[in-house]
Design a protein around this motif. Sequence first.
Motif, short mmCIF file in Angstrom:
data_model
loop_
_atom_site.label_atom_id
_atom_site.label_comp_id
_atom_site.label_asym_id
_atom_site.label_seq_id
_atom_site.Cartn_x
_atom_site.Cartn_y
_atom_site.Cartn_z
N GLY A 145 101.90 35.38 20.62
CA GLY A 145 103.07 35.46 21.49
C GLY A 145 104.13 34.42 21.22
N ASN A 146 103.99 33.60 20.21
CA ASN A 146 104.97 32.54 19.95
C ASN A 146 106.26 33.11 19.39
OD1 ASN A 146 103.16 30.57 20.68
ND2 ASN A 146 102.40 30.31 18.61
N ARG A 195 96.24 28.75 27.14
CA ARG A 195 97.05 29.95 27.33
C ARG A 195 97.36 30.55 25.98
NH1 ARG A 195 101.61 29.67 31.58
NH2 ARG A 195 100.19 30.49 33.08
N GLY A 196 97.66 31.82 25.97
CA GLY A 196 98.06 32.47 24.73
C GLY A 196 97.81 33.95 24.79
N SER A 197 98.45 34.67 23.89
CA SER A 197 98.33 36.11 23.83
C SER A 197 98.24 36.54 22.38
CB SER A 197 99.54 36.80 24.45
OG SER A 197 99.69 36.44 25.80
N VAL A 198 97.59 37.66 22.17
CA VAL A 198 97.57 38.31 20.87
C VAL A 198 97.98 39.76 21.11
CG1 VAL A 198 96.18 39.04 18.91
CG2 VAL A 198 95.79 36.82 19.93
N VAL A 226 106.62 25.98 16.59
CA VAL A 226 105.47 26.69 16.08
C VAL A 226 105.93 28.06 15.61
CG1 VAL A 226 103.19 27.57 16.63
CG2 VAL A 226 103.99 25.46 17.68
N SER A 227 105.64 28.39 14.38
CA SER A 227 106.09 29.68 13.88
C SER A 227 105.19 30.80 14.38
CB SER A 227 106.12 29.66 12.35
OG SER A 227 104.81 29.45 11.85
N LYS A 228 105.76 31.94 14.48
CA LYS A 228 105.05 33.12 14.96
C LYS A 228 104.13 33.65 13.86
CE LYS A 228 106.09 37.39 17.37
NZ LYS A 228 107.17 38.16 17.95
#
Length: 130
Positions: free
Chosen positions: A60-61, A26-29, A77-79
């Motif tokens: 997206g973090n 999963r994840g987004s940019v 986790v840093s953005k």
Amino acid sequence: MAPHLGHEEFFSSLSDLLSKTSQKARGSVFLTQKPLIDTTASSENASSSRPSILIRATDGNTNAPNPKNNKVEKKTVSKVKLSTIVAPEDLEAFYTRYAEVCKAGMTGLKKRDRKKGKAKAKGGAKAAKA
């Protein structure tokens, strides 16, 4: 705030970000762009010339804890934040390369399954009519 990157450094960091995100389950940019208005320039010069463009990319973090989850996360986790400024005369060359990097990074993506959403919408519409 981190300084703006050069174009080549921005492209290499963006391709790394896209590849890391596509390898995860999963994840987004998020890609954004907006005109960068120079407030120090006189108003006559600002209206006659096109402004520079600020291009941003981020994952997206967030560092904020999830309110639904009572457990405290052990690792934070840093953005990732990337940005660059593109001058009006460099826009065409920049967008050509930007499109290539984005297309190359999106090969690992899978199409979203929308069948569930359509079924819910259909069921909800029938219940409303009855």
